[in-house]
Design a protein around this motif. Structure first.
Motif, PDB file in Angstrom:
ATOM      1  N   GLY A 230     -15.606  -7.583 -11.781  1.00 19.15           N
ATOM      2  CA  GLY A 230     -16.692  -7.307 -11.230  1.00 19.15           C
ATOM      3  C   GLY A 230     -16.798  -7.736  -9.819  1.00 19.15           C
ATOM      4  O   GLY A 230     -17.759  -7.156  -8.955  1.00 19.15           O
ATOM      5  N   ALA A 231     -15.998  -8.690  -9.479  1.00 15.55           N
ATOM      6  CA  ALA A 231     -16.007  -9.075  -7.939  1.00 15.55           C
ATOM      7  C   ALA A 231     -15.379  -8.341  -7.070  1.00 15.55           C
ATOM      8  O   ALA A 231     -15.571  -8.529  -5.678  1.00 15.55           O
ATOM      9  N   GLY A 232     -14.263  -7.581  -7.678  1.00 15.94           N
ATOM     10  CA  GLY A 232     -13.539  -6.916  -6.796  1.00 15.94           C
ATOM     11  C   GLY A 232     -11.964  -7.321  -6.965  1.00 15.94           C
ATOM     12  O   GLY A 232     -11.719  -7.597  -8.278  1.00 15.94           O
ATOM     13  N   LEU A 233     -11.044  -7.282  -5.909  1.00 18.43           N
ATOM     14  CA  LEU A 233      -9.724  -7.989  -6.227  1.00 18.43           C
ATOM     15  C   LEU A 233      -9.347  -9.275  -5.878  1.00 18.43           C
ATOM     16  O   LEU A 233      -9.787  -9.567  -4.670  1.00 18.43           O
ATOM     17  N   SER A 234      -8.694 -10.143  -6.487  1.00 21.82           N
ATOM     18  CA  SER A 234      -8.228 -11.433  -6.212  1.00 21.82           C
ATOM     19  C   SER A 234      -6.949 -11.430  -6.305  1.00 21.82           C
ATOM     20  O   SER A 234      -6.420 -11.192  -7.357  1.00 21.82           O
ATOM     21  N   VAL A 235      -6.271 -12.066  -5.325  1.00 25.11           N
ATOM     22  CA  VAL A 235      -4.922 -12.321  -5.536  1.00 25.11           C
ATOM     23  C   VAL A 235      -4.545 -13.891  -4.957  1.00 25.11           C
ATOM     24  O   VAL A 235      -4.949 -14.288  -3.871  1.00 25.11           O
ATOM     25  N   ASP A 303       3.310  -5.422 -11.954  1.00 22.74           N
ATOM     26  CA  ASP A 303       3.449  -4.704 -12.900  1.00 22.74           C
ATOM     27  C   ASP A 303       2.212  -3.866 -13.730  1.00 22.74           C
ATOM     28  O   ASP A 303       0.953  -4.378 -13.204  1.00 22.74           O
ATOM     29  N   ASN A 304       2.393  -2.662 -13.960  1.00 26.25           N
ATOM     30  CA  ASN A 304       1.060  -1.802 -14.619  1.00 26.25           C
ATOM     31  C   ASN A 304       0.025  -1.721 -13.544  1.00 26.25           C
ATOM     32  O   ASN A 304      -1.142  -1.993 -13.732  1.00 26.25           O
ATOM     33  N   ALA A 305       0.490  -1.489 -12.373  1.00 26.99           N
ATOM     34  CA  ALA A 305      -0.283  -1.242 -11.076  1.00 26.99           C
ATOM     35  C   ALA A 305      -1.382  -0.222 -11.296  1.00 26.99           C
ATOM     36  O   ALA A 305      -2.609  -0.103 -10.946  1.00 26.99           O
ATOM     37  N   GLU A 306      -0.888   0.715 -12.223  1.00 26.12           N
ATOM     38  CA  GLU A 306      -1.968   2.134 -12.556  1.00 26.12           C
ATOM     39  C   GLU A 306      -3.003   1.666 -13.065  1.00 26.12           C
ATOM     40  O   GLU A 306      -4.163   2.193 -12.807  1.00 26.12           O
ATOM     41  N   THR A 307      -3.105   0.681 -13.994  1.00 21.70           N
ATOM     42  CA  THR A 307      -4.343   0.402 -14.911  1.00 21.70           C
ATOM     43  C   THR A 307      -5.060  -0.452 -13.961  1.00 21.70           C
ATOM     44  O   THR A 307      -6.446  -0.387 -13.937  1.00 21.70           O
ATOM     45  N   GLY A 308      -4.455  -1.381 -13.080  1.00 23.78           N
ATOM     46  CA  GLY A 308      -5.429  -2.082 -12.281  1.00 23.78           C
ATOM     47  C   GLY A 308      -5.969  -1.403 -11.025  1.00 23.78           C
ATOM     48  O   GLY A 308      -7.190  -1.367 -10.707  1.00 23.78           O
ATOM     49  N   ALA A 309      -5.225  -0.148 -10.728  1.00 21.23           N
ATOM     50  CA  ALA A 309      -5.904   0.569  -9.507  1.00 21.23           C
ATOM     51  C   ALA A 309      -7.123   1.486 -10.115  1.00 21.23           C
ATOM     52  O   ALA A 309      -8.050   1.633  -9.563  1.00 21.23           O
ATOM     53  N   ALA A 310      -6.815   2.044 -11.412  1.00 16.17           N
ATOM     54  CA  ALA A 310      -7.806   2.750 -12.019  1.00 16.17           C
ATOM     55  C   ALA A 310      -9.051   2.126 -12.060  1.00 16.17           C
ATOM     56  O   ALA A 310     -10.114   2.290 -11.964  1.00 16.17           O
ATOM     57  N   LEU A 311      -9.021   0.688 -12.719  1.00 16.34           N
ATOM     58  CA  LEU A 311     -10.192  -0.253 -13.064  1.00 16.34           C
ATOM     59  C   LEU A 311     -10.854  -0.459 -11.640  1.00 16.34           C
ATOM     60  O   LEU A 311     -12.047  -0.416 -11.568  1.00 16.34           O
ATOM     61  N   LEU A 312     -10.191  -0.678 -10.605  1.00 14.49           N
ATOM     62  CA  LEU A 312     -10.786  -1.284  -9.314  1.00 14.49           C
ATOM     63  C   LEU A 312     -11.493   0.230  -8.750  1.00 14.49           C
ATOM     64  O   LEU A 312     -12.695  -0.324  -8.273  1.00 14.49           O
ATOM     65  N   GLU A 317     -16.596   2.469  -7.518  1.00 11.95           N
ATOM     66  CA  GLU A 317     -17.525   3.396  -7.706  1.00 11.95           C
ATOM     67  C   GLU A 317     -18.966   3.081  -8.373  1.00 11.95           C
ATOM     68  O   GLU A 317     -19.976   3.225  -7.831  1.00 11.95           O
ATOM     69  N   ARG A 318     -18.718   2.035  -9.352  1.00 16.00           N
ATOM     70  CA  ARG A 318     -19.943   1.964 -10.101  1.00 16.00           C
ATOM     71  C   ARG A 318     -20.850   1.041  -9.282  1.00 16.00           C
ATOM     72  O   ARG A 318     -22.045   1.190  -9.166  1.00 16.00           O
TER      73      ARG A 318
END
Length: 323
Positions: A230-235, A303-312, A317-318
């Motif tokens: 909910g805060a965004g992306l963190s690396v 890995d599994n970048a599609e899931t991360g992109a869709a959720l982000l 948007e929310r």
């Protein structure tokens, strides 16, 4: 009211200042010690532990000026090239502070090691003379990073593109996603450390200290943790948790997935910059590509970048709908 210079101009000046200060400090040190230095300076210690390269004071100062000056110019050019990438500019300031401090102090150590020496062939460099500049360079880099300042992307209020990947979430539902990406850099770090230990066993005891730092850096930077919530992306680095790259949901224009080839797309592995794009590139393959509202991109191979992109995308948007 005093107007502050634009961030770009400030970063340009911050990048230019450290090389000039380092060159001035070396020159001042040489001038103040001129009467106590030998005609020929010892400038390098070989594996035997003895000085094996020598130069006159004039030659030494010329080489110092060329080395620090060219690297300073290199960082300046990169800042200009990255005019549209504030995050990349910040790291160029960091590099200028760290490298200029390291080279300035190392050249100062050379002068001090030759102080009051009648025969330059007897000069030795202590381990502290190498360790202290390295520590000072790390601290200077941190100072440069802080002084360069963070430039947040403008908030986006409009909807995401219709074709952007999304996942279905209920209004009250919360979700997060996390992946750890690990490379084979620890093996390389182990090899570097082994060479340092082997060299120490044969001749130069302090070579372990020199090998230990790059070996530790390779180990620490070999794994990153990528989190979407909910805060965004963190690396962040998995082992130490710092440094950490955060991107707020309000800064995101859209997120998609792309196949990254490190050498072709970014010129290598690690934390990389390429024009208006920056990111953490640890291997060939799929990556999250976050387009920001300031026109730049942040890329991270995972890995599994599609899931991360869709959720982000869904969370971004929310956040606009709720905001």
């Amino acid at each position: 009211m005093v107007q502050r210079p634009p961030k770009f101009l400030r970063r340009l000046l911050l990048t230019a200042a450290p090389p000039l200060i380092a060159l001035g400090a070396v020159r001042l040190t040489q001038t103040s010690l001129a009467g106590r230095l030998p005609d020929s300076l010892a400038t390098h210690i070989g594996l035997s532990g003895r000085a094996d390269r020598f130069a006159s004071t004039a030659q030494f100062l010329f080489a110092t000026t060329m080395m620090i000056g060219l690297l300073g110019a290199f960082f300046l050019v990169l800042v200009v090239v990255m005019r549209g990438n504030p995050h990349g500019q910040r790291f160029m300031v960091t590099g200028s502070f760290a490298v200029s401090t390291l080279l300035g102090l190392l050249h100062g150590v050379v002068l001090l090691s030759n102080l009051d020496v009648a025969d330059a062939t007897t000069v030795t460099f202590s381990g502290w003379g190498i360790a202290v500049p390295i520590v000072a360079a790390v601290l200077a880099g941190a100072l440069g990073y802080a002084l360069a300042g963070h430039v947040p992307a403008p908030e986006r209020t409009g909807p995401l593109p219709e074709d952007a990947p999304r996942i279905t979430l209920a209004a009250e539902e919360r979700a997060s996603w996390s992946q750890t990406m690990t490379t084979r850099l620890p093996l390389l770090g182990g090899g570097v450390l082994f060479v340092g230990v082997l060299t120490a066993a044969i001749s130069v005891e302090w070579s372990v200290a020199i090998a230990l730092l790059p070996a530790l850096l390779l180990l620490i930077t070999s794994s990153v943790r990528v989190t979407v919530d909910g805060a965004g992306l963190s690396v962040r680095l998995s082992l130490v948790g710092w440094p950490r790259k955060r991107i707020a949901l309000s800064e995101i224009k859209v997120v998609h997935v792309k196949t990254i080839r490190p050498f072709k797309d970014f010129g290598g592995w690690g934390y990389r910059f390429n024009g208006a794009a920056s990111g953490v590139v640890l291997r060939t393959g799929e990556a999250l590509v976050v387009e920001l509202t300031n026109g730049t991109e942040f890329v991270v191979t995972v890995d599994n970048a599609e899931t991360g992109a869709a959720l982000l995308n869904t969370l971004a948007e929310r956040s606009r709908t709720l905001g």
